[in-house]
Scaffold this motif. Structure first.
Motif, PDB file in Angstrom:
ATOM      1  N   LEU A 205     -12.487   1.755 -11.804  1.00 45.62           N
ATOM      2  CA  LEU A 205     -13.570   1.568 -10.840  1.00 45.62           C
ATOM      3  C   LEU A 205     -12.974   1.459  -9.439  1.00 45.62           C
ATOM      4  N   GLU A 206     -13.451   2.298  -8.522  1.00 45.02           N
ATOM      5  CA  GLU A 206     -12.978   2.205  -7.136  1.00 45.02           C
ATOM      6  C   GLU A 206     -13.704   1.075  -6.422  1.00 45.02           C
ATOM      7  N   VAL A 207     -12.944   0.223  -5.759  1.00 51.65           N
ATOM      8  CA  VAL A 207     -13.502  -0.949  -5.077  1.00 51.65           C
ATOM      9  C   VAL A 207     -12.935  -1.033  -3.662  1.00 51.65           C
ATOM     10  N   GLU A 208     -13.484  -1.956  -2.878  1.00 51.34           N
ATOM     11  CA  GLU A 208     -12.989  -2.231  -1.533  1.00 51.34           C
ATOM     12  C   GLU A 208     -12.746  -3.725  -1.391  1.00 51.34           C
ATOM     13  N   THR A 209     -11.607  -4.086  -0.858  1.00 50.08           N
ATOM     14  CA  THR A 209     -11.246  -5.487  -0.666  1.00 50.08           C
ATOM     15  C   THR A 209     -11.001  -5.747   0.820  1.00 50.08           C
ATOM     16  N   PRO A 210     -10.943  -7.022   1.239  1.00 48.15           N
ATOM     17  CA  PRO A 210     -10.868  -7.332   2.671  1.00 48.15           C
ATOM     18  C   PRO A 210      -9.602  -6.798   3.350  1.00 48.15           C
ATOM     19  N   ILE A 211      -9.803  -6.282   4.564  1.00 47.40           N
ATOM     20  CA  ILE A 211      -8.669  -5.908   5.416  1.00 47.40           C
ATOM     21  C   ILE A 211      -8.212  -7.112   6.231  1.00 47.40           C
ATOM     22  N   LEU A 212      -9.171  -7.902   6.735  1.00 41.02           N
ATOM     23  CA  LEU A 212      -8.845  -9.162   7.416  1.00 41.02           C
ATOM     24  C   LEU A 212      -8.757 -10.260   6.373  1.00 41.02           C
ATOM     25  N   GLN A 213      -7.599 -10.907   6.282  1.00 39.67           N
ATOM     26  CA  GLN A 213      -7.368 -11.885   5.224  1.00 39.67           C
ATOM     27  C   GLN A 213      -6.868 -13.207   5.823  1.00 39.67           C
ATOM     28  N   PRO A 214      -7.340 -14.325   5.290  1.00 38.34           N
ATOM     29  CA  PRO A 214      -6.869 -15.613   5.801  1.00 38.34           C
ATOM     30  C   PRO A 214      -5.433 -15.924   5.399  1.00 38.34           C
ATOM     31  N   ILE A 215      -4.983 -15.321   4.294  1.00 40.40           N
ATOM     32  CA  ILE A 215      -3.598 -15.473   3.838  1.00 40.40           C
ATOM     33  C   ILE A 215      -3.121 -14.096   3.407  1.00 40.40           C
ATOM     34  N   TYR A 216      -2.000 -13.652   3.932  1.00 43.49           N
ATOM     35  CA  TYR A 216      -1.473 -12.358   3.525  1.00 43.49           C
ATOM     36  C   TYR A 216      -0.611 -12.532   2.281  1.00 43.49           C
ATOM     37  N   LEU A 243      -3.490  -9.067  -4.355  1.00 41.51           N
ATOM     38  CA  LEU A 243      -4.024 -10.356  -4.807  1.00 41.51           C
ATOM     39  C   LEU A 243      -5.538 -10.332  -4.935  1.00 41.51           C
ATOM     40  N   TYR A 244      -6.214  -9.529  -4.112  1.00 38.67           N
ATOM     41  CA  TYR A 244      -7.673  -9.421  -4.259  1.00 38.67           C
ATOM     42  C   TYR A 244      -8.045  -8.552  -5.450  1.00 38.67           C
ATOM     43  N   LEU A 245      -7.312  -7.477  -5.689  1.00 38.63           N
ATOM     44  CA  LEU A 245      -7.623  -6.642  -6.844  1.00 38.63           C
ATOM     45  C   LEU A 245      -7.405  -7.400  -8.148  1.00 38.63           C
ATOM     46  N   LYS A 246      -6.358  -8.222  -8.200  1.00 40.13           N
ATOM     47  CA  LYS A 246      -6.125  -8.975  -9.443  1.00 40.13           C
ATOM     48  C   LYS A 246      -7.164 -10.073  -9.640  1.00 40.13           C
ATOM     49  N   ARG A 247      -7.749 -10.583  -8.562  1.00 35.06           N
ATOM     50  CA  ARG A 247      -8.883 -11.502  -8.717  1.00 35.06           C
ATOM     51  C   ARG A 247     -10.022 -10.823  -9.492  1.00 35.06           C
ATOM     52  N   LEU A 248     -10.180  -9.513  -9.313  1.00 33.85           N
ATOM     53  CA  LEU A 248     -11.257  -8.799 -10.000  1.00 33.85           C
ATOM     54  C   LEU A 248     -11.010  -8.732 -11.503  1.00 33.85           C
ATOM     55  N   LEU A 249      -9.745  -8.712 -11.923  1.00 33.50           N
ATOM     56  CA  LEU A 249      -9.448  -8.750 -13.359  1.00 33.50           C
ATOM     57  C   LEU A 249      -9.936 -10.058 -13.958  1.00 33.50           C
ATOM     58  N   LEU A 462      -4.313 -18.792  -6.846  1.00 33.55           N
ATOM     59  CA  LEU A 462      -3.910 -19.628  -7.981  1.00 33.55           C
ATOM     60  C   LEU A 462      -5.138 -20.171  -8.711  1.00 33.55           C
ATOM     61  N   ARG A 463      -6.187 -20.531  -7.954  1.00 32.45           N
ATOM     62  CA  ARG A 463      -7.422 -21.004  -8.587  1.00 32.45           C
ATOM     63  C   ARG A 463      -8.012 -19.914  -9.480  1.00 32.45           C
ATOM     64  N   ALA A 464      -7.997 -18.675  -8.981  1.00 29.79           N
ATOM     65  CA  ALA A 464      -8.495 -17.560  -9.790  1.00 29.79           C
ATOM     66  C   ALA A 464      -7.675 -17.403 -11.057  1.00 29.79           C
ATOM     67  N   MET A 465      -6.359 -17.497 -10.920  1.00 30.35           N
ATOM     68  CA  MET A 465      -5.504 -17.365 -12.112  1.00 30.35           C
ATOM     69  C   MET A 465      -5.792 -18.462 -13.126  1.00 30.35           C
ATOM     70  N   PRO A 470      -6.269 -11.744 -17.563  1.00 28.79           N
ATOM     71  CA  PRO A 470      -5.717 -11.015 -18.705  1.00 28.79           C
ATOM     72  C   PRO A 470      -4.344 -10.439 -18.370  1.00 28.79           C
ATOM     73  N   PRO A 471      -3.505 -10.223 -19.367  1.00 24.31           N
ATOM     74  CA  PRO A 471      -2.252  -9.509 -19.106  1.00 24.31           C
ATOM     75  C   PRO A 471      -2.587  -8.149 -18.511  1.00 24.31           C
ATOM     76  N   ASN A 472      -1.759  -7.675 -17.595  1.00 26.12           N
ATOM     77  CA  ASN A 472      -2.110  -6.423 -16.921  1.00 26.12           C
ATOM     78  C   ASN A 472      -0.894  -5.778 -16.285  1.00 26.12           C
ATOM     79  N   GLY A 473      -1.041  -4.497 -16.036  1.00 22.17           N
ATOM     80  CA  GLY A 473      -0.043  -3.745 -15.298  1.00 22.17           C
ATOM     81  C   GLY A 473      -0.608  -3.333 -13.956  1.00 22.17           C
ATOM     82  N   GLY A 474       0.196  -3.443 -12.911  1.00 22.28           N
ATOM     83  CA  GLY A 474      -0.250  -3.085 -11.565  1.00 22.28           C
ATOM     84  C   GLY A 474       0.641  -2.024 -10.963  1.00 22.28           C
ATOM     85  N   PHE A 475       0.091  -1.293  -9.993  1.00 25.57           N
ATOM     86  CA  PHE A 475       0.772  -0.123  -9.443  1.00 25.57           C
ATOM     87  C   PHE A 475       0.379   0.053  -7.990  1.00 25.57           C
TER      88      PHE A 475
END
Length: 505
Positions: A205-216, A243-249, A462-465, A470-475
């Motif tokens: 699924l193609e998504v969009e996450t924030p460009i302006l972030q409070p923590i990089y 970090l935002y994409l993994k929150r979606l997992l 960390l709260r999201a984690m 789930p276990p996952n692979g990222g790229f």
């Protein structure tokens, strides 16, 4: 006009005034094009093939690229987004006054519209016999000159706009003059379409996450900092989507990807630009070996779609993209190219000593992981011409990757290389919130505040984690570098429409 004008620009500006004095608007609101150059040529050839007499009319539009006045006739070429086509203006159809007006008031670079009937000249060129013409947009500044020559009966244009800095600063002129530059960006668009097609077909699924972030976070890089006036909050332009994409997992979106811009406040060279385009995807229940297989399959698919084959030529090397790609353990690769066994050097001090014994000058303040990364970049990366996955990296430069079972100092990470440069980076992602927090604390303790490798603590991640990831692979993969490879471009600025440059002094 505010800018200081050249003599030619002043002459052309006078022509604008002359046209308006004659009741002719040099920048009319509408055009009435019926066909592109490619469309009308295809239709003309189809009509010829039918064997009947061809009566085909058209209204064409484009930039005036050549003019050859010859008394009662004028030959010209216009260029649109598809290519060039010849115009034939003759006093018999238009009147001598109209021919003289065209030759006098129209200049190379002007956008014009011409209507008439198509025919083929005695030399075989498909041409529009003009019955009517008008100005669409008067060009005040002349484009850089271009030389035409006949090669095998075809007009070939050789652009004279070749200075790289001028080309990058005035990309609009570069595109107008150099068709091969336009083709680079058509190829880039085709690469993006193919990547989306590949991932969409596999349930991502193609998504969009924030460009302006409070923590990089999500990468090792120095961020750009900005400020939100209403919120009175310092924000960062993202350096990664991770970090935002993994929150979606965590939210049960099991396969997600994003293609967009990242921003890293770092050096500029032939493979780095501070603003660049990245593809990242995250895949629940997969590991780095599955991501390797998907990566080589994806790049081969893109080659099929864009190039029509699985070989490309870059820098004189023919690169074969056919899976499977070579797999090379980082330890073994470094042992082969510089004779250092990193497993025999468990500390930064022991590794630095081994490097000094071989005539190297390691940074005395570097961590072991950064020393290993330096060896990879200096010795191994430049010789990896054919597609190669280098895998199993030191933990301290991969704080978001999962450790290998039984080896806490090494993580399941790979980077993909070809043509002597890094193309992509991937992990079996860390999904243990306790381990992740410990690594964030470790990075904050062991790295200076201004160190590019430092990852700040992200409490919300960390709260999201802690909700369970789930276990996952990222790229992650740089689209600009992939485009460099597919277009045999030696510099990243060739594949970015408007690259960042220093201000002129």
């Amino acid at each position: 006009m505010s800018a200081e004008l050249s003599n030619l620009e002043r002459i052309r500006l006078e022509k604008v005034k002359t046209l308006r004095q004659q009741g002719i608007e040099p920048y009319p609101t509408r055009a009435n094009r019926t066909h592109t150059s490619r469309e009308i040529c295809r239709l003309f050839e189809q009509a010829e093939a039918s064997g009947d007499e061809v009566h085909l009319t058209a209204t064409l539009a484009g930039r005036l690229r050549s003019m050859r006045p010859m008394g009662k006739i004028t030959f010209a070429h216009i260029e649109d987004g598809d290519g060039r086509i010849q115009l034939f203006l003759r006093a018999n159809e238009l009147g001598q006054q109209a021919i003289d007006f065209f030759n006098r008031e129209f200049d190379l670079g002007d956008f014009i519209q011409a209507s008439g009937e198509m025919f083929r000249t005695r030399t075989g060129e498909i041409t529009l016999r003009v019955h009517e013409f008008r100005m669409l947009a008067k060009a005040i500044t002349p484009l850089p000159a271009a030389k035409d020559e006949i090669v095998d009966g075809q007009v070939v244009r050789h652009a004279t706009l070749s200075d790289p800095e001028t080309r990058y600063r005035q990309r609009y002129a570069d595109l107008a003059i150099n068709p091969e530059v336009r083709q680079i960006f058509r190829t880039r668009a085709a690469i993006l379409r193919a990547l989306r097609e590949f991932l969409d077909r596999r349930g991502f699924l193609e998504v969009e996450t924030p460009i302006l972030q409070p923590i990089y976070g999500g990468a090792a890089a120095r961020p750009f900092i900005t400020y939100h006036n209403q919120l009175k909050q310092e924000l960062y332009l993202r350096i990664s989507f991770e970090l935002y994409l993994k929150r979606l997992l965590v939210g049960n979106l099991e396969r997600v990807y994003e293609i967009g811009r990242d921003f890293r406040n770092e050096g500029v060279d032939r493979t780095h630009n501070p603003e660049f385009t990245q593809l990242e995807f995250y895949w629940a229940y997969a590991d780095y070996e599955q991501v390797m297989a998907l990566t080589e399959e994806m790049i081969a698919f893109v080659a099929d779609r864009v190039l029509g084959e699985r070989n490309l030529t870059y820098g004189g090397n023919v690169i074969n993209l056919e899976p499977p790609w070579r797999r090379l353990e980082l330890r073994q690769g470094l042992l082969e190219v510089c004779g250092i066994d990193i497993n025999a050097c468990p500390t930064a001090q022991s590794l630095a000593d081994a490097m000094r014994q071989r005539g190297m000058q390691p940074d005395p303040n570097a961590t072991r992981g950064k020393l290993i990364d330096g060896l990879l970049g200096d010795f191994l990366e430049p010789i990896l011409i054919q597609p190669t996955f280098v895998y199993d990296y030191p933990r301290d430069i991969s704080p978001l990757a999962k450790s290998k079972p039984g080896d806490p100092s090494t993580v399941e990470r790979f980077e993909g290389f070809m043509a002597g440069m890094e193309l992509c980076n991937a992990f079996t992602e860390l999904n243990d919130p306790i381990d992740q927090e410990a690594r964030f604390l470790e990075m904050g303790r062991d790295y200076a505040v201004d160190d590019e490798e430092r990852h700040p603590m992200d409490e919300d991640y960390l709260r999201a984690m802690r909700y369970g990831m789930p276990p996952n692979g990222g790229f992650g993969m740089g689209i600009d570098r992939l485009t460099m490879l597919f277009t045999d471009s030696p510099n990243i600025r060739e594949v970015i429409l408007f690259p960042h440059l220093r201000e002129r002094e």
